[in-house]
Design a protein around this motif. Structure first.
Motif, mmCIF file in Angstrom:
data_model
loop_
_atom_site.group_PDB
_atom_site.id
_atom_site.type_symbol
_atom_site.label_atom_id
_atom_site.label_comp_id
_atom_site.label_asym_id
_atom_site.label_seq_id
_atom_site.Cartn_x
_atom_site.Cartn_y
_atom_site.Cartn_z
ATOM 1 N N GLY A 104 0.776 -1.223 0.000
ATOM 2 C CA GLY A 104 0.000 0.000 0.000
ATOM 3 C C GLY A 104 0.814 1.282 0.000
ATOM 4 N N VAL A 105 2.125 1.180 -0.140
ATOM 5 C CA VAL A 105 2.980 2.366 -0.147
ATOM 6 C C VAL A 105 2.942 3.001 -1.531
ATOM 7 N N ILE A 106 2.802 4.324 -1.576
ATOM 8 C CA ILE A 106 2.804 5.018 -2.871
ATOM 9 C C ILE A 106 3.945 6.029 -2.979
ATOM 10 N N VAL A 127 11.652 -1.831 2.762
ATOM 11 C CA VAL A 127 12.013 -0.743 3.656
ATOM 12 C C VAL A 127 13.528 -0.527 3.687
ATOM 13 N N LYS A 128 14.307 -1.581 3.709
ATOM 14 C CA LYS A 128 15.760 -1.459 3.798
ATOM 15 C C LYS A 128 16.359 -0.906 2.504
ATOM 16 N N ALA A 129 15.948 -1.424 1.358
ATOM 17 C CA ALA A 129 16.500 -1.004 0.072
ATOM 18 C C ALA A 129 15.816 0.239 -0.477
ATOM 19 N N LYS A 130 14.711 0.646 0.135
ATOM 20 C CA LYS A 130 13.920 1.804 -0.301
ATOM 21 C C LYS A 130 13.545 1.700 -1.776
ATOM 22 N N GLY A 131 12.963 0.552 -2.110
ATOM 23 C CA GLY A 131 12.509 0.329 -3.475
ATOM 24 C C GLY A 131 11.386 -0.686 -3.495
ATOM 25 N N TYR A 132 10.754 -0.791 -4.632
ATOM 26 C CA TYR A 132 9.634 -1.710 -4.780
ATOM 27 C C TYR A 132 10.116 -3.069 -5.271
ATOM 28 N N ARG A 133 9.472 -4.135 -4.795
ATOM 29 C CA ARG A 133 9.794 -5.502 -5.198
ATOM 30 C C ARG A 133 8.497 -6.208 -5.542
ATOM 31 N N ASN A 134 8.554 -7.074 -6.545
ATOM 32 C CA ASN A 134 7.424 -7.921 -6.911
ATOM 33 C C ASN A 134 7.736 -9.334 -6.463
#
Length: 71
Positions: A18-20, A41-48
């Motif tokens: 839910g983060v945008i 949260v650690k890498a500050k990026g989106y993952r699928n």
């Protein structure tokens, strides 16, 4: 979330749904019925994450573990 990567390695990430934040306004191209999109949260990026490869999810301090059934 603990899951198996496409190369066979097990990976554990602290992710949130839910983060945008950090999006550019575009829409996701992945199938939401096959992949869970989480913000790492650690890498500050989106993952699928492929639902089929998820081994364990911890939510609100409770572990939900995938159970394999042999029919």
């Amino acid at each position: 979330v603990t899951f198996i990567k496409s190369n066979g390695q097990t990976r554990k990430i602290n992710g949130r749904t839910g983060v945008i934040k950090y999006t550019k306004g575009g829409e996701s191209n992945v199938n939401p019925l096959q992949y869970l999109t989480v913000y790492d949260v650690k890498a500050k990026g989106y993952r699928n994450v492929n639902y089929d490869t998820v081994q364990k999810v911890r939510f609100a301090g409770v572990d939900y573990v995938k159970v394999e059934e042999n029919l």
